[in-house]
Scaffold this motif. Structure first.
Motif, PDB file in Angstrom:
ATOM      1  N   ALA A  13      34.119  29.271  49.781  1.00 45.21           N
ATOM      2  CA  ALA A  13      34.456  30.721  49.955  1.00 45.21           C
ATOM      3  C   ALA A  13      35.642  30.914  49.093  1.00 45.21           C
ATOM      4  N   THR A  14      35.630  32.164  48.582  1.00 42.32           N
ATOM      5  CA  THR A  14      36.902  32.814  47.865  1.00 42.32           C
ATOM      6  C   THR A  14      37.020  34.322  48.258  1.00 42.32           C
ATOM      7  N   PRO A  15      38.129  34.635  48.246  1.00 43.75           N
ATOM      8  CA  PRO A  15      38.406  36.008  48.790  1.00 43.75           C
ATOM      9  C   PRO A  15      37.960  36.812  47.926  1.00 43.75           C
ATOM     10  N   CYS A  16      37.186  37.974  48.717  1.00 40.45           N
ATOM     11  CA  CYS A  16      36.735  39.321  47.948  1.00 40.45           C
ATOM     12  C   CYS A  16      37.980  39.950  47.315  1.00 40.45           C
ATOM     13  N   ARG A  17      37.830  40.338  46.085  1.00 39.16           N
ATOM     14  CA  ARG A  17      38.759  41.014  45.359  1.00 39.16           C
ATOM     15  C   ARG A  17      39.240  42.379  46.117  1.00 39.16           C
ATOM     16  N   SER A  18      38.276  42.887  46.589  1.00 37.22           N
ATOM     17  CA  SER A  18      38.664  44.347  47.535  1.00 37.22           C
ATOM     18  C   SER A  18      39.375  44.006  48.324  1.00 37.22           C
ATOM     19  N   CYS A  19      38.698  43.445  49.790  1.00 40.17           N
ATOM     20  CA  CYS A  19      39.138  43.280  50.846  1.00 40.17           C
ATOM     21  C   CYS A  19      39.784  41.897  51.302  1.00 40.17           C
ATOM     22  N   ARG A  20      39.733  41.197  50.499  1.00 38.64           N
ATOM     23  CA  ARG A  20      40.559  39.805  50.679  1.00 38.64           C
ATOM     24  C   ARG A  20      39.733  38.951  51.760  1.00 38.64           C
ATOM     25  N   SER A  21      38.542  39.462  52.370  1.00 42.60           N
ATOM     26  CA  SER A  21      37.812  38.639  53.139  1.00 42.60           C
ATOM     27  C   SER A  21      37.148  37.488  52.552  1.00 42.60           C
ATOM     28  N   PRO A  22      36.821  36.405  53.186  1.00 41.13           N
ATOM     29  CA  PRO A  22      35.896  35.280  52.463  1.00 41.13           C
ATOM     30  C   PRO A  22      34.426  35.784  52.104  1.00 41.13           C
ATOM     31  N   LYS A  23      33.948  35.278  50.995  1.00 42.58           N
ATOM     32  CA  LYS A  23      32.923  35.628  50.295  1.00 42.58           C
ATOM     33  C   LYS A  23      32.352  34.355  49.755  1.00 42.58           C
ATOM     34  N   PRO A  24      31.053  34.156  49.560  1.00 44.09           N
ATOM     35  CA  PRO A  24      30.536  33.133  48.712  1.00 44.09           C
ATOM     36  C   PRO A  24      31.023  33.115  47.264  1.00 44.09           C
ATOM     37  N   SER A  25      31.382  32.071  46.514  1.00 43.52           N
ATOM     38  CA  SER A  25      32.126  32.108  45.474  1.00 43.52           C
ATOM     39  C   SER A  25      31.203  32.513  44.264  1.00 43.52           C
ATOM     40  N   TYR A  26      29.827  32.777  44.512  1.00 41.52           N
ATOM     41  CA  TYR A  26      28.942  33.097  43.517  1.00 41.52           C
ATOM     42  C   TYR A  26      28.841  34.598  43.439  1.00 41.52           C
ATOM     43  N   LEU A  27      29.412  35.196  44.396  1.00 40.64           N
ATOM     44  CA  LEU A  27      29.145  36.850  44.587  1.00 40.64           C
ATOM     45  C   LEU A  27      30.476  37.426  43.956  1.00 40.64           C
ATOM     46  N   TYR A  28      30.394  38.874  43.663  1.00 40.08           N
ATOM     47  CA  TYR A  28      31.403  39.488  43.125  1.00 40.08           C
ATOM     48  C   TYR A  28      32.266  39.960  43.941  1.00 40.08           C
ATOM     49  N   LEU A  29      31.517  40.525  45.191  1.00 50.15           N
ATOM     50  CA  LEU A  29      32.173  41.096  46.263  1.00 50.15           C
ATOM     51  C   LEU A  29      31.748  40.785  47.499  1.00 50.15           C
ATOM     52  N   CYS A  30      32.301  40.712  48.757  1.00 54.11           N
ATOM     53  CA  CYS A  30      31.662  40.287  50.080  1.00 54.11           C
ATOM     54  C   CYS A  30      30.502  41.397  50.347  1.00 54.11           C
ATOM     55  N   PRO A  31      29.527  41.107  51.210  1.00 53.03           N
ATOM     56  CA  PRO A  31      28.444  41.976  51.505  1.00 53.03           C
ATOM     57  C   PRO A  31      28.816  43.449  51.695  1.00 53.03           C
ATOM     58  N   PRO A  32      29.774  43.709  52.750  1.00 50.95           N
ATOM     59  CA  PRO A  32      30.306  45.049  52.992  1.00 50.95           C
ATOM     60  C   PRO A  32      30.976  45.773  51.870  1.00 50.95           C
ATOM     61  N   CYS A  33      31.640  45.123  51.029  1.00 50.77           N
ATOM     62  CA  CYS A  33      32.152  45.880  49.817  1.00 50.77           C
ATOM     63  C   CYS A  33      30.958  46.329  48.852  1.00 50.77           C
ATOM     64  N   TRP A  34      30.155  45.346  48.749  1.00 47.74           N
ATOM     65  CA  TRP A  34      29.103  45.375  47.704  1.00 47.74           C
ATOM     66  C   TRP A  34      28.327  46.603  48.319  1.00 47.74           C
ATOM     67  N   ARG A  35      27.846  46.662  49.489  1.00 47.45           N
ATOM     68  CA  ARG A  35      27.164  47.969  49.911  1.00 47.45           C
ATOM     69  C   ARG A  35      27.966  49.168  49.725  1.00 47.45           C
ATOM     70  N   ALA A  36      29.373  49.128  49.598  1.00 40.05           N
ATOM     71  CA  ALA A  36      30.055  50.391  49.337  1.00 40.05           C
ATOM     72  C   ALA A  36      30.014  51.000  48.071  1.00 40.05           C
ATOM     73  N   LEU A  37      29.475  50.120  47.057  1.00 37.94           N
ATOM     74  CA  LEU A  37      29.298  50.712  45.634  1.00 37.94           C
ATOM     75  C   LEU A  37      28.295  51.395  45.606  1.00 37.94           C
ATOM     76  N   PRO A  38      28.059  52.507  44.668  1.00 36.88           N
ATOM     77  CA  PRO A  38      26.988  53.454  44.526  1.00 36.88           C
ATOM     78  C   PRO A  38      25.966  52.607  43.994  1.00 36.88           C
ATOM     79  N   GLN A  39      24.810  52.798  44.282  1.00 37.28           N
ATOM     80  CA  GLN A  39      23.738  52.226  43.799  1.00 37.28           C
ATOM     81  C   GLN A  39      23.429  51.999  42.366  1.00 37.28           C
ATOM     82  N   ALA A  40      24.139  53.125  41.477  1.00 37.73           N
ATOM     83  CA  ALA A  40      23.877  52.815  40.063  1.00 37.73           C
ATOM     84  C   ALA A  40      24.850  51.673  39.302  1.00 37.73           C
ATOM     85  N   ALA A  41      26.050  51.684  40.165  1.00 37.78           N
ATOM     86  CA  ALA A  41      26.963  50.654  39.791  1.00 37.78           C
ATOM     87  C   ALA A  41      26.509  49.143  40.141  1.00 37.78           C
ATOM     88  N   ARG A  42      25.754  49.050  41.440  1.00 36.08           N
ATOM     89  CA  ARG A  42      25.135  47.719  41.908  1.00 36.08           C
ATOM     90  C   ARG A  42      23.962  47.359  40.895  1.00 36.08           C
TER      91      ARG A  42
END
Length: 76
Positions: A13-42
């Protein structure tokens, strides 16, 4: 144990850059923060091409400027 000595499939785990909660190291953001992005950005961040790193830098700059994730626009 360093990441190089972990067995295959081991969770690191590494901290999410946005909320600092743990996330898998291979993801840009944790799942809740990723879902907060607009669909086009994702969609843009999911592309794997020569501009992927530039798009990731846009995401990081947006987060570092403390703007809401919902307002992210990827221009590349």
């Amino acid at each position: 144990m360093s990441p190089r000595t972990l067995p295959p499939g081991k969770y690191t785990a590494t901290p999410c850059r946005s909320c600092r909660s743990p996330k898998p190291s291979y993801l840009y953001l944790c799942p809740p923060c990723w879902r907060a992005l607009p669909q086009a950005a994702r969609r843009a961040l999911d592309k794997r091409d020569g501009k992927a790193l530039a798009r990731l830098r846009q995401l990081h700059a947006h987060i570092d400027s403390e703007q809401p994730l919902e307002e992210l626009e990827i221009t590349l």
